[in-house]
Write an enzyme that holds these catalytic residues in place. Structure first.
Site, mmCIF file in Angstrom:
data_model
loop_
_atom_site.group_PDB
_atom_site.id
_atom_site.type_symbol
_atom_site.label_atom_id
_atom_site.label_comp_id
_atom_site.label_asym_id
_atom_site.label_seq_id
_atom_site.Cartn_x
_atom_site.Cartn_y
_atom_site.Cartn_z
ATOM 1 N N CYS A 1 -10.439 4.278 0.346
ATOM 2 C CA CYS A 1 -8.996 4.294 0.586
ATOM 3 C C CYS A 1 -8.732 3.405 1.786
ATOM 4 C CB CYS A 1 -8.505 5.719 0.860
ATOM 5 S SG CYS A 1 -6.776 5.836 1.369
ATOM 6 N N HIS B 1 -6.558 3.529 3.981
ATOM 7 C CA HIS B 1 -6.202 4.265 5.189
ATOM 8 C C HIS B 1 -7.447 4.615 6.021
ATOM 9 C CE1 HIS B 1 -2.301 4.922 3.232
ATOM 10 N NE2 HIS B 1 -1.843 5.460 4.342
ATOM 11 N N ASP C 1 0.853 -1.186 0.000
ATOM 12 C CA ASP C 1 0.000 0.000 0.000
ATOM 13 C C ASP C 1 0.888 1.234 0.000
ATOM 14 O OD1 ASP C 1 -2.324 1.638 0.215
ATOM 15 O OD2 ASP C 1 -1.993 1.823 2.367
ATOM 16 N N SER C 2 0.279 2.363 -0.262
ATOM 17 C CA SER C 2 0.982 3.639 -0.231
ATOM 18 C C SER C 2 1.159 4.090 1.213
ATOM 19 C CB SER C 2 0.199 4.697 -1.008
ATOM 20 O OG SER C 2 -1.094 4.865 -0.423
ATOM 21 N N CYS D 1 -4.612 -0.984 -1.901
ATOM 22 C CA CYS D 1 -4.703 0.447 -2.180
ATOM 23 C C CYS D 1 -5.685 0.642 -3.325
ATOM 24 C CB CYS D 1 -3.326 0.991 -2.555
ATOM 25 S SG CYS D 1 -3.316 2.703 -3.144
ATOM 26 N N GLU E 1 -0.691 8.856 8.294
ATOM 27 C CA GLU E 1 0.695 8.400 8.220
ATOM 28 C C GLU E 1 1.533 8.948 9.379
ATOM 29 O OE1 GLU E 1 2.567 6.435 6.009
ATOM 30 O OE2 GLU E 1 0.667 5.712 5.221
#
Length: 261
Positions: A183, A185, A10-11, A73, A151
């Site tokens: 997303c 996240h 994932d990013s 992602c 993040e």
């Protein structure tokens, strides 16, 4: 190959929400998790940049023995999954916003989609929306700024509260009854989102469905791990690992390292 790990990338750290669903459903599987935090978020990059990053991440995981790769992602899936499947010989599992179940279930005929720019502008997203949501109101909202805050372990910050209020209040005013998180996240924001939208709106993310599909493909390919012992998990990040440590602290048998890639 059965003992080889499930690869996940994932990013950044957000895909651990998907990774947790996978190890909950498949506790005996070994896993590799790649957090490409240095390039987060993918959503503001060009399609070619995203493809190049995904090819590199996949090569890293395959070189470490991944028997299957979960692209945890939305932006990476919607822009690069076809290229990845054509380039490599192992199975790939993608993740995309769950527009279909929300569109089929809505009673108010209004749903909200909170996602990155890269996901909302992708061909796959528009194709899915056109096929299943053409007769309802779909409120698309770019979650600009949310990923960097997650993040940096700032989920409970004032900045996060203000952004979520800004993004969600218009959806509430249009009487949505389903909110799709586009997303990986964003599941870490569900408690904060729930405080704003209340309990009458159903929140949908893709973690459970992805874990179920991963099990299905491994079974079909005869790649399910036969071991009865708990799996071991190696997580690597190309940025500070403090947030990653925080998010997976309850998971046993984990090794977390900062790696240059």
């Amino acid at each position: 190959m059965k003992d080889n790990p499930i690869g996940v990338f994932d990013s950044g750290v957000g895909g651990t929400s998907i990774w947790k669903e996978i190890i909950h459903r498949l506790p005996n599987e070994n896993t590799l998790y790649l957090a490409d935090s240095k390039n987060a978020p993918y959503g503001n990059k060009s399609k070619q940049e995203i493809i190049d990053i995904c090819l590199k991440n996949s090569e890293i995981l395959i070189n470490k023995g991944a028997k299957i790769i979960v692209v945890a992602c939305n932006t990476a899936t919607t822009n690069a999954i076809d290229i990845l499947r054509k380039t490599f010989d192992i199975p790939f599992i993608g993740i995309e916003p769950a527009i279909k179940p929300a569109a089929l279930a809505t009673l108010t005929k209004a749903i909200g989609i909170l996602a990155t720019k890269g996901t909302l502008s992708s061909d796959l997203f528009h194709k899915t929306a056109k096929e299943f949501a053409s007769n309802i109101l779909v409120i698309e909202q770019e979650g600009t700024g949310l990923v960097p805050l997650i993040e940096n372990n700032l989920v409970d910050s004032i900045e996060m509260e203000l952004l979520l209020q800004k993004y969600l209040k218009p959806m509430i005013s249009h009487n949505i009854d389903y909110l799709v998180l586009g997303c990986s996240h964003y599941p870490y924001l569900i408690p904060k989102i729930r405080e704003i939208i209340g309990n009458k709106v159903t929140i949908i993310d893709s973690g459970f469905a992805v874990a179920k599909q991963t099990e299905k493909i491994l079974s079909e390919q005869l790649l399910l791990n036969d071991n009865i012992t708990p799996g071991e998990h190696y997580l690597m990040s190309n940025s500070n690992i403090n947030t990653l440590n925080h998010l997976v602290k309850e998971i046993d048998n984990t090794t977390i390292e900062q790696v240059n890639f």
